[in-house]
Design a protein around this motif. Structure first.
Motif, mmCIF file in Angstrom:
data_model
loop_
_atom_site.group_PDB
_atom_site.id
_atom_site.type_symbol
_atom_site.label_atom_id
_atom_site.label_comp_id
_atom_site.label_asym_id
_atom_site.label_seq_id
_atom_site.Cartn_x
_atom_site.Cartn_y
_atom_site.Cartn_z
ATOM 1 N N ALA A 213 -7.802 26.776 -19.803
ATOM 2 C CA ALA A 213 -7.456 25.399 -19.456
ATOM 3 C C ALA A 213 -7.750 25.076 -17.997
ATOM 4 C CB ALA A 213 -5.982 25.153 -19.775
ATOM 5 N N SER A 214 -7.615 26.053 -17.115
ATOM 6 C CA SER A 214 -7.860 25.803 -15.696
ATOM 7 C C SER A 214 -9.337 25.611 -15.389
ATOM 8 C CB SER A 214 -7.316 26.968 -14.861
ATOM 9 O OG SER A 214 -8.037 28.166 -15.136
ATOM 10 N N SER A 215 -10.199 25.932 -16.355
ATOM 11 C CA SER A 215 -11.641 25.852 -16.136
ATOM 12 C C SER A 215 -12.226 24.486 -16.479
ATOM 13 C CB SER A 215 -12.359 26.910 -16.984
ATOM 14 O OG SER A 215 -11.833 28.192 -16.790
ATOM 15 N N VAL A 216 -11.411 23.565 -17.040
ATOM 16 C CA VAL A 216 -12.002 22.352 -17.594
ATOM 17 C C VAL A 216 -12.015 21.168 -16.643
ATOM 18 C CG1 VAL A 216 -11.262 23.104 -19.890
ATOM 19 C CG2 VAL A 216 -9.895 21.413 -18.650
ATOM 20 N N GLU A 217 -11.140 21.173 -15.633
ATOM 21 C CA GLU A 217 -11.034 19.998 -14.771
ATOM 22 C C GLU A 217 -12.358 19.680 -14.078
ATOM 23 O OE1 GLU A 217 -8.785 17.670 -14.184
ATOM 24 O OE2 GLU A 217 -7.468 18.476 -15.750
ATOM 25 N N ARG A 218 -13.004 20.706 -13.519
ATOM 26 C CA ARG A 218 -14.235 20.452 -12.772
ATOM 27 C C ARG A 218 -15.347 19.913 -13.661
ATOM 28 N NH1 ARG A 218 -18.799 22.321 -12.448
ATOM 29 N NH2 ARG A 218 -18.286 24.137 -13.709
#
Length: 326
Positions: A213-218
């Motif tokens: 989940a932390s990989s999707v913002e960018r």
């Protein structure tokens, strides 16, 4: 042998049927096994393996750090399903095993899935000289697998893009892993070919192969901050489509109307997302069973196959509300 006499076949045929090897017809094999079951005959697998100098087990190797992902767990359970049916133990091969430890592994062959181009463990497994069945093609420049069970990912990706276009999408973005697996290369090749053939702009952003989940913002921000953002996004990686949906919704989009969303790997989070997300089902448990069946068939064969054996499975597209489906 009493079983041979009762079944009306030669001792050689009965032995082949009971061992699972030999070149005999399936009807004959099942007939002998049925007679053996009626007579209460039990195969001594340990003695049989000692006689033919087999360890009697197979190994499974998944990409580093991938064991917690639903897709790989389901695949491994599929391997176990088929191996249990054929009374064969399964050993999970840890990442980082040395050549010496692999040499000590009590397995007769290996199954590897989604082999990374630069994974030294893959090369150590191939160096053992034992038969390897690969779930998806191995990288170029390494020893050939004894067999491959793979999907036509280009066909599946084209079908998904066609579905999005038919649902009204005109600008389709792709969140893609690095191109260090056959799977990723096939998806990107299909996407490039489709965009060229339909005169669409190529909108690709990267994220890790094993994303969270932390990989999707960018990548979401990179796509949506454009002056002409996409009206559909395809997420290649397993396990992050639902997180992409949350990131898109947080930016004020309504999925299924303002923006269409689809995934290249199906799974429980994809199906249970609100709305449910359209996805390509790679039936991982079925894939694992097919790989185990192929490896065990190669190991049981009286003579080695003439060359690598290849099986191609068909991906299944499930259209859901994230792309406007009822």
């Amino acid at each position: 042998m009493d079983v041979a006499a009762r079944a009306g076949v030669s001792r050689t045929t009965a032995s082949a049927a009971l061992s699972g090897g030999g070149r005999i017809g399936e009807d004959t094999r099942q007939h002998v096994l049925a007679i053996a079951a009626e007579m209460g005959y039990e195969i001594n697998r340990q003695a049989q393996n000692l006689r033919i100098q087999r360890a009697g087990a197979i190994g499974v190797y998944v990409p580093p750090d991938a064991t917690g992902y639903e897709y790989y767990l389901a695949f491994a359970f599929g391997v176990v399903d088929e191996a249990m049916r054929r009374e064969t133990p399964v050993v999970l091969i840890p990442n980082g095993s040395t050549e010496a430890s692999l040499a000590r592994d009590h397995v007769d062959g290996y199954i590897v899935i989604d082999a990374l181009d630069d994974d030294p463990q893959l090369r150590r497994i191939l160096a053992t000289g034992k038969p390897v069945v690969s779930a998806e093609p191995l990288p170029d420049g390494v020893a050939a697998a004894a067999g491959t069970v793979s999907f036509d990912h280009e066909q599946g990706t084209i079908a998904l893009l066609d579905h999005l276009a038919a649902s009204g999408a005109r600008r389709i973005g792709l969140i893609s892993p690095p191109l260090n697996t056959s799977w990723a290369r096939q998806i990107n090749a299909a996407y490039d070919r489709w965009c060229t053939g339909h005169d669409r702009e190529r909108l690709v952003v990267g994220a890790p192969f094993l994303a969270d989940a932390s990989s999707v913002e960018r990548p979401v921000e990179e796509l949506l901050r454009r002056s002409d953002p996409p009206d559909a996004i395809v997420v290649a990686q397993d396990g992050i489509a639902a997180a992409v949906a949350a990131a898109v919704t947080a930016r004020g989009y309504t999925i299924g109307t303002d923006l269409l969303l689809a995934a290249c790997v199906d799974g429980l989070p994809v199906r249970s997302s609100i709305p449910p997300i359209t996805a390509i089902d790679l039936v991982p448990r079925e894939h694992g069973r097919a790989c185990a069946d192929l490896l065990l068939s190669i190991l049981d064969a009286a003579t080695p196959p003439d060359g690598p054996r290849t099986i191609t499975l068909e991906p299944r597209l499930h259209a859901r509300a994230s792309t406007g489906a009822p």
